[in-house]
Scaffold this active site. Structure first.
Site, short mmCIF file in Angstrom:
data_model
loop_
_atom_site.label_atom_id
_atom_site.label_comp_id
_atom_site.label_asym_id
_atom_site.label_seq_id
_atom_site.Cartn_x
_atom_site.Cartn_y
_atom_site.Cartn_z
N SER A 116 39.67 44.51 45.85
CA SER A 116 39.52 43.48 44.82
C SER A 116 38.30 42.58 45.01
O SER A 116 37.18 43.05 45.00
CB SER A 116 40.80 42.66 44.74
OG SER A 116 40.75 41.83 43.62
N HIS A 117 38.54 41.30 45.25
CA HIS A 117 37.46 40.32 45.34
C HIS A 117 36.89 40.22 46.76
O HIS A 117 35.97 39.44 46.99
CB HIS A 117 37.99 38.95 44.93
CG HIS A 117 39.18 38.56 45.74
ND1 HIS A 117 40.41 39.14 45.56
CD2 HIS A 117 39.32 37.71 46.77
CE1 HIS A 117 41.27 38.64 46.44
NE2 HIS A 117 40.63 37.77 47.19
N ASP A 158 35.62 39.96 38.83
CA ASP A 158 35.55 40.23 40.28
C ASP A 158 35.26 41.70 40.57
O ASP A 158 35.01 42.49 39.66
CB ASP A 158 36.83 39.78 40.99
CG ASP A 158 38.01 40.67 40.67
OD1 ASP A 158 38.02 41.26 39.58
OD2 ASP A 158 38.92 40.78 41.51
N ASP A 178 36.96 44.39 41.30
CA ASP A 178 37.70 45.47 40.63
C ASP A 178 38.07 45.13 39.18
O ASP A 178 38.77 45.90 38.53
CB ASP A 178 38.97 45.82 41.41
CG ASP A 178 39.97 44.70 41.45
OD1 ASP A 178 39.56 43.52 41.46
OD2 ASP A 178 41.20 44.97 41.46
N ASP A 219 39.90 42.63 37.75
CA ASP A 219 41.14 42.02 37.26
C ASP A 219 41.09 40.50 37.23
O ASP A 219 41.94 39.86 36.64
CB ASP A 219 42.37 42.54 38.02
CG ASP A 219 42.28 42.32 39.52
OD1 ASP A 219 41.28 41.75 39.99
OD2 ASP A 219 43.25 42.72 40.22
N ARG A 220 40.09 39.89 37.87
CA ARG A 220 39.97 38.43 37.82
C ARG A 220 38.89 38.01 36.84
O ARG A 220 38.00 38.79 36.51
CB ARG A 220 39.60 37.87 39.19
CG ARG A 220 40.64 38.14 40.24
CD ARG A 220 40.25 37.49 41.55
NE ARG A 220 41.33 37.68 42.50
CZ ARG A 220 41.59 36.88 43.51
NH1 ARG A 220 40.80 35.85 43.75
NH2 ARG A 220 42.60 37.12 44.32
N LYS A 277 46.54 42.21 35.84
CA LYS A 277 45.75 41.16 35.22
C LYS A 277 44.41 41.76 34.80
O LYS A 277 44.00 42.80 35.33
CB LYS A 277 45.59 39.97 36.14
CG LYS A 277 44.98 40.27 37.50
CD LYS A 277 45.14 39.04 38.38
CE LYS A 277 44.35 39.14 39.66
NZ LYS A 277 45.01 39.90 40.71
C1 G16 Z 1 45.96 39.61 44.25
C2 G16 Z 1 47.16 39.70 43.37
C3 G16 Z 1 47.34 38.41 42.61
C4 G16 Z 1 47.38 37.24 43.58
C5 G16 Z 1 46.11 37.24 44.40
C6 G16 Z 1 46.04 36.14 45.44
O1 G16 Z 1 44.82 39.50 43.46
O2 G16 Z 1 47.02 40.75 42.45
O3 G16 Z 1 48.50 38.51 41.87
O4 G16 Z 1 47.47 36.03 42.89
O5 G16 Z 1 46.03 38.47 45.07
O6 G16 Z 1 46.83 36.45 46.47
P1 G16 Z 1 46.78 35.68 47.84
O7 G16 Z 1 46.86 34.22 47.49
O8 G16 Z 1 47.97 36.19 48.56
O9 G16 Z 1 45.46 35.98 48.51
P2 G16 Z 1 43.58 40.47 43.63
O10 G16 Z 1 42.63 40.03 42.56
O11 G16 Z 1 43.09 40.21 45.03
O12 G16 Z 1 44.13 41.83 43.45
#
Ligand code: G16
Length: 591
Positions: A145-146, A311, A313, A315-316, A411
Site C-alpha cells: 500500500s502506502h 497512494d 496501490d 486505495d487512499r 476503499k
Molecule cells: C490499511 C487498511 C485500512 C486501515 C489502514 C491503517 O490501509 O486497509 O483500512 O485504516 O491500513 O491501518 P493502521 O492504522 O493499522 O496502520 P492501506 O491503505 O495501508 O491498505
C-alpha cells in the site's frame, strides 16, 4: 528464476497427493510436474490490518513467499481446486518475481484460471472491481500500500475473497495458523511467463488471461459518475478551474491519466508523478500533508483549486485545494451529504453510512440528519464488507485517507477524487464559483465542525509501545479514572472523563467479535482521545494518537485544527507518558 526450480531447493520430487485426488489432475499436469517442497515455518507471517507486509529482503528468503502463498491456497474457503483468481498489485519492487511464484504454486494447487494485470499491475480497487465483475473466487494483491518500495523497503501480499474485499479475520487467522505449522508446499516447474503481453495463455495447467489494468475499472467509474457534468464544469466555467492529480509514482498513474486526460480532456499539466515506479521514486507513496509535499507545494504556489493525490496501490486519497485541506473524516461526511444529488449511482438512495472507530463523528451527524443507520467499526476496510454485502451500507470512510462505497469492497482513492469533482461540479451549478473551502464551510455551518488530528510515531521500539498501551489500560481500570478531570499542561483547560475502554466490535451480520481495537477516552464535552498501534508497519511499532473535538461555534470554524486541539493533545501526551515510553518527543507525521 531457474534457480527457483533448482533441485537443491527441493527435497522431494514426488507429489504427496492421495492417488484419488491426483487422478483429477492427471489430464492436465503429469505427476512429475507437481513438486512437493519441504519447508520450515517462518514466525511472524501474521496478516496485519491489510495483508502481510514485510521488508523485501524478508520475502526474498528461501521459501518465505512460497510458504505464505501456499497458506493462502490452503486456507481458501472451499479449497483452491478448480478456482479462478485475480492477481496483480501496485508494481512495487519484487512484484514480477512474486507473481511468477504465485502462478507456479497456483498451478500446483489446482487453480484453473488466473486473471492477471499486465506487468502484474492492478490497483487495489481495480482488483476488487475485477473480482466482482468477473465473479472470480477471490484475488491475490501484491502490495504494501502506502509503505515505501525498493530492494530495502516493503513488499506485501494480501488475499481478497469472492466478494472483492480483504479476507475477514476468520480467513486471515486460518492463513496464519497454517504458516505456523507448514512443512511443505506444492509447486509446478514452469518457466517465467511474459507478463507484458495482454491476451489468453496456457501456462502449464492453468489458463492465464493478462488484462489491461485500467479499462474495466474506468468503465465501472463511468457507470457511477456523471462525467459530462464534471466536464461541463471544468470546460465552461470562466476562468477555468485548475486541477492537479498526483499519483506519487504509484499504481494510479495510468488510471489518473485515463480520467484526467482521456475522459475529462484536461492537459498534461493537470497530472504529475503518473508513471508507476518500483521504488515510487524513492519516496513514501502516502497521500498526506507530509508525504504529498510536491502536490501541496504546487497547489499553493499556483493557487490550484482542486488538488488530489492517491497512494501506492490506489486505495487512499487526499483532497487538497489552495488553502483548503479536507480531512478524510470531513471528506466522507461531505460525500455522504452530497451523494444523492451529485453522483448518479446514489440517485435511488443511500442504504447506510459507516466509519472506523478513530474517524471523527462528522459522518454520524450527516447520518442522523438523513435518518440513516451509521456503524462504527474497528480500523480496517475488511470490517465494512459484511455490512455492504447485507445491503446496509453504501458510503464509508476512515481517517487514514480511505473513502469508498459499495461499488466495490475496497476503499477507492480514484473514486473519492472523482466524487469530489462531482461535488464541486454540482456545487457550482447551485452557486457558481464554489471551491473546496466554500463546500467545507457550508458543511460546517449546517452540521458543526469536528476538529480532528492524528499524530504518528513511526518505527518506535515495540516493547516501549506495548508498555505504553499497558500503562494506559491500567490507568483506565484504576478506580476514579472515569469522572476525573484531566488538565492540559499549558492552559487551564480540563476535560472530564466520561468513558474509557479498549474498543471491541461485534459484527452485526455474522456476530464475530473483534477485541482490543484501540484505547479510547470519551470526555463529557464529546471530545475523544484514541491510542492504537498500527497494523500496517513492517518493522518496530507505529503509535497512532487521534484527537477529536466537536464545535458548533461558527467563530471557530476557520481555526487551524492544531490550535483548537492543543489542550487535548497535551492531555493525551501527559496521560500516556508517550515520550517516556517511546523516547520520541515529536511525531513523524501530523495529519
Ligand atoms: C490499511 C487498511 C485500512 C486501515 C489502514 C491503517 O490501509 O486497509 O483500512 O485504516 O491500513 O491501518 P493502521 O492504522 O493499522 O496502520 P492501506 O491503505 O495501508 O491498505
Amino acid at each position: 528464476m531457474n534457480e527457483l526450480l533448482s533441485l537443491k531447493h527441493y527435497i522431494h520430487d514426488h507429489p504427496v497427493f492421495p492417488a484419488s485426488q491426483l487422478s483429477s489432475f492427471k489430464a492436465i499436469v503429469t505427476m512429475s510436474d507437481i513438486i512437493t517442497v519441504q519447508t520450515k515455518p517462518y514466525s511472524g507471517q501474521k496478516p496485519g490490518t491489510s495483508g502481510l507486509r514485510k521488508k523485501v529482503k524478508i520475502f526474498q528468503q528461501e521459501h518465505y513467499t512460497e510458504n505464505f502463498v501456499q497458506a493462502i491456497f490452503s486456507a481458501m474457503p472451499d479449497g483452491s481446486e478448480g478456482k479462478t483468481i485475480v492477481l496483480g498489485g501496485d508494481g512495487r519492487y519484487f512484484s514480477p518475481e512474486a507473481a511468477q511464484i504465485i502462478l507456479r504454486i497456483a498451478a500446483a494447487n489446482g487453480i484453473k484460471h488466473v486473471i492477471l494485470g499486465q506487468d502484474a499491475i492492478l490497483s487495489t480497487p481495480a482488483v476488487s472491481a475485477l473480482i466482482r465483475s468477473l465473479k472470480t473466487d477471490g484475488g491475490i494483491l501484491l502490495t504494501a500500500s502506502h509503505n515505501p518500495g525498493g530492494p530495502d523497503e516493503d513488499f506485501g501480499i494480501k488475499f481478497n475473497t469472492a466478494n472483492g474485499g480483504p479476507a475477514p479475520e476468520e480467513v486471515t487467522d486460518r492463513i496464519y495458523k497454517i504458516t505456523e505449522d507448514i512443512k511443505e508446499y506444492k509447486i509446478v516447474k514452469l518457466p517465467d511467463l511474459d507478463l507484458s503481453k495482454t491476451g489468453e495463455f496456457q501456462h502449464g495447467p492453468i489458463k492465464v488471461t493478462i488484462v489491461d489494468p485500467v479499462s474495466n475499472y474506468i468503465q465501472l467509474l463511468k457507470e457511477i459518475f456523471d462525467f459530462d457534468m464534471i466536464k461541463n464544469w471544468l470546460h465552461t466555467t470562466t476562468p477555468k478551474p485548475t486541477v492537479l492529480f498526483d499519483a506519487l509514482n504509484g499504481v494510479t498513474g495510468p488510471y489518473g491519466r485515463a480520467i484526467f486526460i482521456d475522459e475529462l480532456g484536461l492537459d498534461e499539466s493537470s497530472v504529475q508523478q503518473c508513471v508507476p515506479k518500483p521504488d515510487f521514486g524513492g519516496s513514501h507513496p502516502d497521500p498526506n500533508l507530509t508525504y504529498a509535499h510536491d502536490l501541496v507545494a504546487r497547489v499553493e504556489k499556483e493557487q490550484i483549486e482542486f488538488g488530489a493525490a492517491s497512494d501506492g496501490d490506489g486505495d487512499r486519497n487526499m483532497i487538497y485545494g489552495a488553502g483548503a485541506f479536507v480531512t478524510p473524516s470531513d471528506s466522507v461526511a461531505i460525500i455522504a451529504d452530497w451523494a444523492e444529488k451529485a453522483i448518479p449511482y446514489f440517485k435511488s438512495g443511500i442504504k447506510g453510512l459507516a466509519r472506523s472507530m478513530p474517524t471523527s463523528g462528522a459522518i454520524d451527524i450527516v447520518a442522523k440528519s438523513k435518518g440513516l443507520e451509521v456503524f462504527e467499526v474497528p480500523t480496517g476496510w475488511k470490517f465494512f464488507g459484511n455490512l455492504m454485502d447485507a445491503g446496509r451500507l453504501s458510503i464509508c470512510g476512515e481517517e487514514s485517507f480511505g473513502t469508498g462505497s459499495d461499488h466495490i469492497r475496497e476503499k477507492d482513492g480514484v473514486w473519492a477524487i472523482v466524487a469530489w469533482l462531482s461535488i464541486l461540479a454540482a456545487a457550482n451549478k447551485e452557486k457558481p464559483g464554489s471551491g473546496i473551502n466554500d463546500v467545507l464551510m457550508q458543511h460546517w455551518k449546517k452540521y458543526g465542525r469536528s476538529f480532528f488530528s492524528r499524530y504518528d510515531y513511526e518505527q518506535v521500539e515495540s516493547e516501549g509501545a506495548e508498555a505504553m498501551m499497558s500503562h494506559l489500560r491500567e490507568t483506565f481500570a484504576s478506580s476514579g479514572f472515569v469522572g476525573s478531570e484531566l488538565k492540559a499542561t499549558s492552559s487551564d483547560t480540563s476535560f472530564e472523563v466520561a468513558e474509557a475502554d479498549d474498543f471491541s466490535y461485534t459484527d452485526p451480520i455474522d456476530g464475530s467479535v473483534s477485541t482490543k481495537q484501540g484505547l479510547y477516552i470519551k470526555f463529557v464535552d464529546g471530545s475523544r482521545i484514541i491510542f492504537r498501534l498500527s497494523g500496517t508497519g513492517s518493522s518496530g511499532a507505529t503509535v497512532r494518537l487521534y484527537v477529536e473535538k466537536y464545535s458548533k461555534n461558527e467563530s471557530e470554524f476557520g481555526e487551524d485544527a492544531q490550535v483548537g486541539l492543543k489542550p487535548l493533545i497535551e492531555v493525551a501526551l501527559s496521560l500516556s507518558k508517550l515520550q517516556e515510553y517511546t523516547k520520541r518527543d515529536k511525531p513523524n507525521v501530523i495529519t
